[in-house]
Design an enzyme around this catalytic site. Structure first.
Site, PDB file in Angstrom:
ATOM      1  N   CYS A   2      -0.870  -1.317  -0.157  1.00 42.18           N
ATOM      2  CA  CYS A   2      -1.204  -2.338  -0.790  1.00 42.18           C
ATOM      3  C   CYS A   2      -1.951  -2.901  -0.397  1.00 42.18           C
ATOM      4  O   CYS A   2      -2.808  -1.899   0.745  1.00 42.18           O
ATOM      5  CB  CYS A   2      -0.263  -4.021  -1.405  1.00 42.18           C
ATOM      6  SG  CYS A   2       1.044  -2.968  -1.789  1.00 42.18           S
ATOM      7  N   ILE A  54       4.734   2.860  -4.888  1.00 43.94           N
ATOM      8  CA  ILE A  54       5.215   3.849  -3.961  1.00 43.94           C
ATOM      9  C   ILE A  54       6.984   4.177  -4.319  1.00 43.94           C
ATOM     10  O   ILE A  54       7.512   4.710  -4.568  1.00 43.94           O
ATOM     11  CB  ILE A  54       5.126   3.621  -3.027  1.00 43.94           C
ATOM     12  CG1 ILE A  54       3.387   4.375  -2.722  1.00 43.94           C
ATOM     13  CG2 ILE A  54       4.992   5.624  -2.241  1.00 43.94           C
ATOM     14  CD1 ILE A  54       2.646   4.977  -3.384  1.00 43.94           C
ATOM     15  N   ASN A  77       1.276  -4.539   2.907  1.00 41.67           N
ATOM     16  CA  ASN A  77       0.783  -3.211   2.994  1.00 41.67           C
ATOM     17  C   ASN A  77       1.098  -1.785   3.567  1.00 41.67           C
ATOM     18  O   ASN A  77       1.966  -2.259   4.911  1.00 41.67           O
ATOM     19  CB  ASN A  77      -0.577  -3.052   3.101  1.00 41.67           C
ATOM     20  CG  ASN A  77      -1.093  -2.512   3.269  1.00 41.67           C
ATOM     21  OD1 ASN A  77      -1.010  -1.439   3.193  1.00 41.67           O
ATOM     22  ND2 ASN A  77      -2.771  -1.779   4.488  1.00 41.67           N
TER      23      ASN A  77
END
Length: 641
Positions: A2, A54, A77
């Site tokens: 991210c 994901i 992230n």
């Protein structure tokens, strides 16, 4: 995977955080997360997220995410590969989960163990957790710097993001070039330490976290490689078994995904081993991708085809032209917000755009050279340093007759320390060459690059109990690797692809620092060692010795012989051909005209003299790369200043 953003009020007045500013910051990184977005404004902080789904593709993975009482909030992230094991441990302690995402595991791990949660994670990550009860912000980055995290203090606010462009969206940030960082970029292709090319924007260093409590920012290093003492030497068989076990485990973990996974396959040793291990632990055909250039000798398709055939992969080749390269170079600078570090960032980006049609996660071979001693000319150079002490004691006529190669390489230079010797070899633009093309303002600003030397010295001192060889390995892992990983993160995320790096696994890295140097670089024979006395490290590497010996021996049963024993070849980009034949006029046009932005720190008269002198001879093998770096700076300055 991210893009994350956040704002935390430091000032006692506690300004109201603008929802519009946070949204603009977050949406500037839509390429990092095209699947979902979210922002939250809390009492004294705000978090934003762009999500590339994901793991757990459902809406349960939406971020920013909170606990069941809405007291803790997280934006994240990256990936924690062992999140299922950690989640199981948390469930036994009574925590309940509503998603199958690693983000929720990070959140509850922090609630349970505080900062020590980082010790449990195996992965690549940058995340921020806000504790609304204590008005406390916790921001962390993975051990080796795979995922980026930038921050700045702007008029009483602490602002952070995955990319610099998000911070630039803050309306009160004032742009100014960091001249010392420009000098760092030209010498090392990367801004060393916390600095960036923008004044007042910093990197959170790998293996560090920060906590903001009561408006005080405390930065802590939570992980480092143990380089204090040497462990007891063991057998070659033991080391090979452990390497195989650790790397296979690393590859398996990095194949965990709810979306399609593939691999870059350059045809070199590192990526070929990754593909072989993926094929071994996958029930489906592995998708592999190679890229090359039209110019003869600038693709490795022959070798990648050998590996693809041996492991029955679904293989694709992508061929590029000079036009493709130049058109996308400027575009990638805009994604990165910085000049490109290495020429192959553009091919990686173009390949990522193509493979995005088939997969979302790609495994890559970055990080192998650093731990297995793949940069032979540099990693063997401590031997040069020892020889120079003897050579420099000889009369001049003997040096020139018996050791002409050393004179050509070192130009009779004498070194007062190992660090001085290392920096001489490691720099692309030596200090004296930079000072020749810099203007007076720039020469004064860089102060002989003393700050940069201090950064290197810090790591040399940390490893002072280890031999020169191992100091070089440590510096490469701590200073060189983060720049290399930035090279992968930007081009892949620009195409909304997640790049994973099995060699950059902290357990593997820690283990490799216990392996003796003789198993990393091995002499081909006792005779080779004896006859190398009057040879430089450039002449020895891969001629008289075997680089990455342990890696080659450990996996020689899994790859074609041509791949296992071929010499190292970096991702080939025909820069010298282009710059000497086709792009040299373009470079002069872009860098030497009266409107060039680079004039703010370059003396154009001296630059022209330098380009003309190097264009007419072949003495500087890095000339193409150097001109390319200067062009990068020019295009970056045009875009941001």
């Amino acid at each position: 995977m991210c893009g994350i953003t956040g704002i935390y009020n430091l000032a006692k007045g506690k300004k109201k955080i603008s929802r519009k500013v946070l949204a603009n910051m977050t949406n500037s990184m839509v390429h990092r997360g095209p699947d979902d977005s979210g922002t939250i404004i809390l009492k004294n902080a705000a978090l934003g997220n762009r999500r590339l789904a994901i793991l757990d593709l459902s809406k349960n993975g939406h971020m920013p995410m909170h606990d069941d009482k809405k007291e803790y909030w997280i934006t994240h992230n990256g990936e924690v590969y062992n999140y299922k094991e950690v989640r199981s441990e948390l469930q036994k302690k009574g925590h309940k989960f509503i998603s199958d995402s690693d983000t929720e595991v990070i959140l509850y791990s922090y609630m349970e163990w505080g900062e020590k949660c980082l010790e449990r994670f195996d992965g690549m990550f940058a995340f921020a957790i806000y504790d609304s009860r204590k008005n406390e912000l916790f921001v962390a980055r993975d051990r080796l710097g795979i995922k980026p995290l930038y921050y700045s203090k702007i008029y009483g606010q602490f602002v952070f993001a995955s990319e610099i462009k998000a911070i630039l969206k803050h309306p009160k940030f004032r742009r100014e070039v960091n001249l010392e960082a420009v000098s760092s970029y030209l010498s090392y292709r990367y801004e060393l330490g916390e600095e960036t090319l923008f004044k007042n924007i910093y990197k959170l260093l790998p293996g560090h976290y920060l906590i903001i409590r009561n408006d005080r920012i405390n930065i802590v290093e939570y992980w480092d490689i143990d380089i204090a003492e040497k462990t007891t030497e063991k057998s070659e068989k033991y080391y090979r078994n452990e390497i195989r076990k650790l790397l296979e485990k690393s590859v398996q973990r990095r194949m965990i995904s709810d979306v399609p996974v593939g691999a870059y396959l350059s045809g070199g040793l590192d990526s070929s081993i990754i593909v072989a291990l993926m094929a071994k632990c996958s029930s489906k055909k592995v998708k592999t991708f190679s890229i090359g250039f039209e110019e003869e000798g600038f693709n490795e398709f022959y070798y990648s085809k050998l590996v693809a055939k041996m492991h029955n992969t679904e293989h694709m080749e992508i061929l590029l032209s000079m036009k493709d390269y130049l058109e996308n170079m400027k575009k990638l600078i805009r994604y990165k917000d910085l000049p490109l570090a290495v020429p192959n960032e553009v091919p990686i980006y173009l390949m990522s755009k193509e493979l995005k049609k088939y997969i979302t996660v790609v495994l890559s071979g970055e990080g192998a050279d650093e731990i297995f001693s793949g940069y032979g000319r540099l990693f063997r150079s401590p031997l040069d340093y020892k020889k120079l002490k003897f050579i420099n004691s000889l009369p001049s006529f003997m040096r020139k007759s018996l050791f002409k190669n050393f004179v050509l390489k070192y130009k009779n230079k004498r070194f007062n320390s190992e660090l001085e010797h290392f920096l001489y070899l490691y720099s692309y633009f030596p200090l004296e060459e930079k000072k020749f093309i810099f203007n007076d303002k720039m020469r004064e600003a860089i102060n002989e690059d003393k700050r940069l030397a201090l950064i290197f010295n810090k790591y040399f001192q940390k490893a002072k109990k280890r031999p020169y060889y191992e100091r070089v390995w440590y510096v490469f892992e701590k200073l060189h690797l983060p720049g290399l990983l930035q090279r992968l993160d930007c081009p892949t995320m620009a195409a909304s692809v997640e790049g994973r790096v099995p060699y950059v696994d902290h357990e593997l890295v820690e283990f490799m620092f216990t392996v003796p140097s003789k198993y990393k670089m091995r002499w081909k024979s006792f005779f080779s060692m004896l006859t190398s006395f009057n040879k430089t490290s450039d002449e020895i590497s891969e001629n008289d010795d075997i680089t990455k010996y342990m890696l080659r021996e450990t996996f020689k049963d899994m790859l074609p012989r041509e791949v296992i024993y071929r010499k190292k070849k970096g991702f080939p980009v025909p820069l010298d051909i282009w710059f000497k034949n086709k792009i040299s006029p373009l470079a002069k046009k872009e860098l030497l005209n009266k409107h060039s932005r680079i004039r703010m720190f370059i003396n154009q008269k001296n630059l022209k003299e330098w380009i003309d002198a190097n264009s007419s001879n072949n003495k500087d093998e890095n000339f193409g790369q150097k001109v390319w770096m200067l062009l990068n700076l020019e295009y970056w300055l045009r875009e941001y200043f």
